[in-house]
Design a protein around this motif. Structure first.
Motif, PDB file in Angstrom:
ATOM      1  N   TYR A   1     -52.318  -6.608   3.433  1.00 48.38           N
ATOM      2  CA  TYR A   1     -52.758  -6.233   2.098  1.00 48.38           C
ATOM      3  C   TYR A   1     -52.830  -7.473   1.205  1.00 48.38           C
ATOM      4  O   TYR A   1     -51.990  -8.377   1.319  1.00 48.38           O
ATOM      5  N   PRO A   2     -53.800  -7.545   0.290  1.00 50.92           N
ATOM      6  CA  PRO A   2     -53.840  -8.671  -0.649  1.00 50.92           C
ATOM      7  C   PRO A   2     -52.650  -8.626  -1.599  1.00 50.92           C
ATOM      8  O   PRO A   2     -52.073  -7.555  -1.843  1.00 50.92           O
ATOM      9  N   GLU A   3     -52.279  -9.788  -2.136  1.00 50.23           N
ATOM     10  CA  GLU A   3     -51.087  -9.864  -2.970  1.00 50.23           C
ATOM     11  C   GLU A   3     -51.359 -10.630  -4.258  1.00 50.23           C
ATOM     12  O   GLU A   3     -52.257 -11.471  -4.333  1.00 50.23           O
ATOM     13  N   ILE A   4     -50.549 -10.342  -5.262  1.00 49.83           N
ATOM     14  CA  ILE A   4     -50.548 -11.136  -6.486  1.00 49.83           C
ATOM     15  C   ILE A   4     -50.054 -12.533  -6.150  1.00 49.83           C
ATOM     16  O   ILE A   4     -49.040 -12.694  -5.450  1.00 49.83           O
ATOM     17  N   SER A   5     -50.734 -13.531  -6.628  1.00 51.45           N
ATOM     18  CA  SER A   5     -50.304 -14.914  -6.377  1.00 51.45           C
ATOM     19  C   SER A   5     -49.134 -15.277  -7.284  1.00 51.45           C
ATOM     20  O   SER A   5     -48.894 -14.636  -8.312  1.00 51.45           O
ATOM     21  N   GLY A   6     -48.405 -16.289  -6.883  1.00 53.09           N
ATOM     22  CA  GLY A   6     -47.347 -16.839  -7.729  1.00 53.09           C
ATOM     23  C   GLY A   6     -46.026 -16.113  -7.669  1.00 53.09           C
ATOM     24  O   GLY A   6     -45.128 -16.412  -8.454  1.00 53.09           O
ATOM     25  N   VAL A   7     -45.874 -15.150  -6.740  1.00 55.09           N
ATOM     26  CA  VAL A   7     -44.594 -14.457  -6.596  1.00 55.09           C
ATOM     27  C   VAL A   7     -43.745 -15.220  -5.592  1.00 55.09           C
ATOM     28  O   VAL A   7     -44.133 -15.392  -4.432  1.00 55.09           O
ATOM     29  N   VAL A   8     -42.603 -15.720  -6.026  1.00 55.33           N
ATOM     30  CA  VAL A   8     -41.704 -16.482  -5.162  1.00 55.33           C
ATOM     31  C   VAL A   8     -40.406 -15.690  -4.998  1.00 55.33           C
ATOM     32  O   VAL A   8     -40.057 -14.848  -5.831  1.00 55.33           O
ATOM     33  N   ASP A   9     -39.684 -15.959  -3.915  1.00 51.58           N
ATOM     34  CA  ASP A   9     -38.460 -15.205  -3.668  1.00 51.58           C
ATOM     35  C   ASP A   9     -37.280 -16.132  -3.450  1.00 51.58           C
ATOM     36  O   ASP A   9     -37.435 -17.278  -3.019  1.00 51.58           O
ATOM     37  N   VAL A  10     -36.111 -15.617  -3.768  1.00 52.47           N
ATOM     38  CA  VAL A  10     -34.845 -16.302  -3.519  1.00 52.47           C
ATOM     39  C   VAL A  10     -33.896 -15.292  -2.870  1.00 52.47           C
ATOM     40  O   VAL A  10     -34.116 -14.082  -2.957  1.00 52.47           O
ATOM     41  N   PRO A  11     -32.833 -15.752  -2.204  1.00 50.07           N
ATOM     42  CA  PRO A  11     -31.910 -14.824  -1.528  1.00 50.07           C
ATOM     43  C   PRO A  11     -31.181 -13.909  -2.504  1.00 50.07           C
ATOM     44  O   PRO A  11     -31.007 -14.223  -3.687  1.00 50.07           O
ATOM     45  N   PHE A  12     -30.768 -12.761  -1.989  1.00 50.95           N
ATOM     46  CA  PHE A  12     -29.937 -11.790  -2.701  1.00 50.95           C
ATOM     47  C   PHE A  12     -28.575 -11.781  -2.025  1.00 50.95           C
ATOM     48  O   PHE A  12     -28.489 -11.673  -0.804  1.00 50.95           O
ATOM     49  N   CYS A  13     -27.499 -11.889  -2.805  1.00 46.63           N
ATOM     50  CA  CYS A  13     -26.152 -11.982  -2.232  1.00 46.63           C
ATOM     51  C   CYS A  13     -25.470 -10.623  -2.209  1.00 46.63           C
ATOM     52  O   CYS A  13     -25.397  -9.938  -3.224  1.00 46.63           O
ATOM     53  N   ASP A  14     -24.912 -10.262  -1.055  1.00 39.96           N
ATOM     54  CA  ASP A  14     -24.234  -8.982  -0.880  1.00 39.96           C
ATOM     55  C   ASP A  14     -22.815  -9.007  -1.412  1.00 39.96           C
ATOM     56  O   ASP A  14     -22.140 -10.031  -1.399  1.00 39.96           O
ATOM     57  N   ASP A  15     -22.357  -7.849  -1.831  1.00 33.09           N
ATOM     58  CA  ASP A  15     -20.982  -7.644  -2.282  1.00 33.09           C
ATOM     59  C   ASP A  15     -20.002  -8.022  -1.178  1.00 33.09           C
ATOM     60  O   ASP A  15     -20.226  -7.736  -0.012  1.00 33.09           O
ATOM     61  N   ARG A  16     -18.926  -8.684  -1.538  1.00 34.14           N
ATOM     62  CA  ARG A  16     -17.801  -9.042  -0.672  1.00 34.14           C
ATOM     63  C   ARG A  16     -18.122 -10.143   0.329  1.00 34.14           C
ATOM     64  O   ARG A  16     -17.220 -10.684   0.956  1.00 34.14           O
ATOM     65  N   SER A  17     -19.412 -10.466   0.534  1.00 33.68           N
ATOM     66  CA  SER A  17     -19.732 -11.445   1.568  1.00 33.68           C
ATOM     67  C   SER A  17     -20.078 -12.810   1.011  1.00 33.68           C
ATOM     68  O   SER A  17     -20.151 -13.776   1.764  1.00 33.68           O
ATOM     69  N   CYS A  18     -20.304 -12.907  -0.296  1.00 33.39           N
ATOM     70  CA  CYS A  18     -20.769 -14.172  -0.856  1.00 33.39           C
ATOM     71  C   CYS A  18     -20.008 -14.556  -2.126  1.00 33.39           C
ATOM     72  O   CYS A  18     -19.832 -13.730  -3.022  1.00 33.39           O
ATOM     73  N   THR A  19     -19.583 -15.795  -2.172  1.00 36.06           N
ATOM     74  CA  THR A  19     -19.118 -16.417  -3.409  1.00 36.06           C
ATOM     75  C   THR A  19     -19.837 -17.748  -3.524  1.00 36.06           C
ATOM     76  O   THR A  19     -20.455 -18.222  -2.559  1.00 36.06           O
ATOM     77  N   ALA A  20     -19.735 -18.368  -4.670  1.00 36.83           N
ATOM     78  CA  ALA A  20     -20.402 -19.645  -4.864  1.00 36.83           C
ATOM     79  C   ALA A  20     -19.895 -20.692  -3.878  1.00 36.83           C
ATOM     80  O   ALA A  20     -20.638 -21.576  -3.449  1.00 36.83           O
ATOM     81  N   GLU A  21     -18.621 -20.573  -3.486  1.00 37.63           N
ATOM     82  CA  GLU A  21     -18.026 -21.575  -2.610  1.00 37.63           C
ATOM     83  C   GLU A  21     -18.280 -21.288  -1.137  1.00 37.63           C
ATOM     84  O   GLU A  21     -18.285 -22.196  -0.306  1.00 37.63           O
ATOM     85  N   THR A  22     -18.485 -20.018  -0.780  1.00 35.82           N
ATOM     86  CA  THR A  22     -18.608 -19.646   0.641  1.00 35.82           C
ATOM     87  C   THR A  22     -19.866 -18.832   0.895  1.00 35.82           C
ATOM     88  O   THR A  22     -19.861 -17.941   1.733  1.00 35.82           O
TER      89      THR A  22
END
Length: 450
Positions: free
Chosen positions: A188-209
């Motif tokens: 399917y065609p898409e809107i240009s300029g949409v960028v993605d970054v990761p999503f962090c899950d509860d209990r599994s991610c902190t800034a340090e780990t």
């Protein structure tokens, strides 16, 4: 049907008549996402989480139709009030061209329509400074209009930011924001300029780990989002970002709950760079998480909220200065003209407040999690949730699928999401007895396939 005593019972699932109806329906239906061959008989007994199929099976529905029926079936909190309204024709009008009233003074309606729903929604989002609503037909349309007003408000900003695992709908604009299963967007065609970054899950991610990749510099707790926007080192000029869109809790992506550090960093980046934040509350809103909005659990403050499902109509809610001034920039034939659905939306919101259903969602959600965590075998790797937005994650996708099928055979309706997760969505007024029945039916189904 007596909700206080009824129990699920199944003779055959799917039964002979269900198979007939599925075959009849599929003769002309385009291929889509039908979960299994459950055929609700709208003429038979149904109340709260209990319903009857065309073969006389009584089932416990812990899907709430993907949160679109927040009070379940034929709930008297809604039905008793709707019964006073003599149906008219049309029940839908061209609601961005004309207006509708029950003849009473504004704010004193016995039969509240679109104006009352918008008034209610601005009251329930006033803590975010929101005062303006655009009503539409569906959640995807609510998202489409959210990104439209943000593109308009930014004066030509060419970037939108979304998150890995995101799901925002199936219309072309909304599809451009999706980062869950590839089948949704392929070819399917898409809107240009949409960028993605990761999503962090509860209990599994902190800034340090951080293991999900959102935090790129663990020592400085710097996220990839912040790196992309850095005025000297980044790849995106923050002034050209029209919006950041996020599900406060990812739904289709697997009921993924954001870590505290992720939520803190997202809120901080949005504030530091003065970005417009869209909260997609189509599944997390309307009391599902034990707060009226999923965003209410986190430090991020949305500029735009999209709602649907439990509202019975689509809604794009924001501040007047974010919406375009020109009248023809937004419109929809039925959006603000679905009289009956708007009335149901108002009655649903009032029932949540009048019957303390936010508190009930917290209490009954805790009950479900405790029961599952106490008794589930090792094949259940996680039980999580906020309010009555609940998830049970298994060790494999195959086991999840087998458990879902075994639960159906016992008379319990559930839904899958993510890769190996079952989502559990009881009605907001679910009782202690009903949660006990449902949790134990699920535990029995898990034992069936172990």
């Amino acid at each position: 049907m007596d909700r206080e005593t009824v129990v699920p019972h199944v003779d055959s699932m799917p039964g002979e008549r269900a198979n007939e109806w599925v075959s009849y329906h599929q003769e002309h239906a385009a291929p889509s996402t039908y979960v299994y061959d459950f055929v609700w008989d709208i003429t038979e007994d149904a109340e709260g989480p209990f319903c009857t199929d065309v073969d006389g099976n009584v089932l416990l529905d812990f899907t709430s139709h993907v949160a679109a029926a927040p009070l379940g079936y034929n709930n008297p909190k809604i039905m008793d009030r709707m019964a006073e309204f003599d149906l008219v024709d049309p029940t839908k009008i061209a609601g961005q061209d004309f207006y509708v009233s029950d003849g009473s003074a504004p704010g004193e309606e016995r039969f509240p329509g679109p104006a009352a729903l918008m008034d209610k929604l601005t009251d329930l989002t006033s803590h975010y400074g929101m005062d303006t609503v655009f009503l539409s037909n569906s959640g995807a349309e609510a998202v489409e209009n959210a990104i439209k007003i943000c593109y308009d408000n930014s004066g030509g900003g060419k970037y939108g930011i979304t998150f890995e695992g995101a799901f925002h709908g199936r219309t072309l604009g909304a599809l451009s924001l999706n980062r869950s299963k590839s089948v949704y967007r392929r070819d399917y065609p898409e809107i240009s300029g949409v960028v993605d970054v990761p999503f962090c899950d509860d209990r599994s991610c902190t800034a340090e780990t951080c293991s999900c990749g959102f935090f790129a510099d663990h020592e400085l707790a710097v996220s990839k989002l912040r790196q992309k926007l850095h005025p000297e080192k980044g790849s995106i000029d923050a002034s050209e970002v029209s919006y950041v869109i996020v599900e406060p809790i990812q739904g289709e992506g697997g009921y993924r709950f954001p870590s505290d550090d992720f939520a803190d960093e997202l809120a901080s980046v949005v504030e530091d760079y003065d970005l417009t934040l869209i909260a997609d509350e189509i599944q997390t809103g309307v009391g599902r998480t034990g707060e009226m909005w999923g965003s209410d659990h986190y430090p991020m403050e949305p500029d735009v909220i999209t709602g649907a499902k439990g509202l019975r109509v689509g809604a794009t809610i924001s501040k007047a200065d974010i919406f375009p001034d020109e009248k023809s920039r937004l419109s929809s034939t039925w959006g603000a003209g679905d009289i009956v659905s708007s009335m149901q939306g108002v009655f649903t919101l009032e029932a949540i407040e009048d019957y303390d259903l936010l508190d009930n969602a917290v209490t009954r959600g805790r009950q479900f999690k405790e029961t599952m965590r106490d008794d589930a075998p090792d094949t259940v790797v996680d039980v999580r949730g906020k309010g009555l937005l609940l998830a049970v994650e298994f060790d494999t996708k195959e086991r999840r699928n087998a458990v879902q099928e075994a639960a159906l055979k016992r008379g319990l309706l559930t839904l899958s999401c993510g890769y190996k997760v079952l989502r559990i969505l009881p009605p907001l007024d679910v009782t202690e007895r009903e949660v006990d029945i449902g949790a134990n039916m699920l535990l029995d189904a898990i034992e069936d396939v172990s």
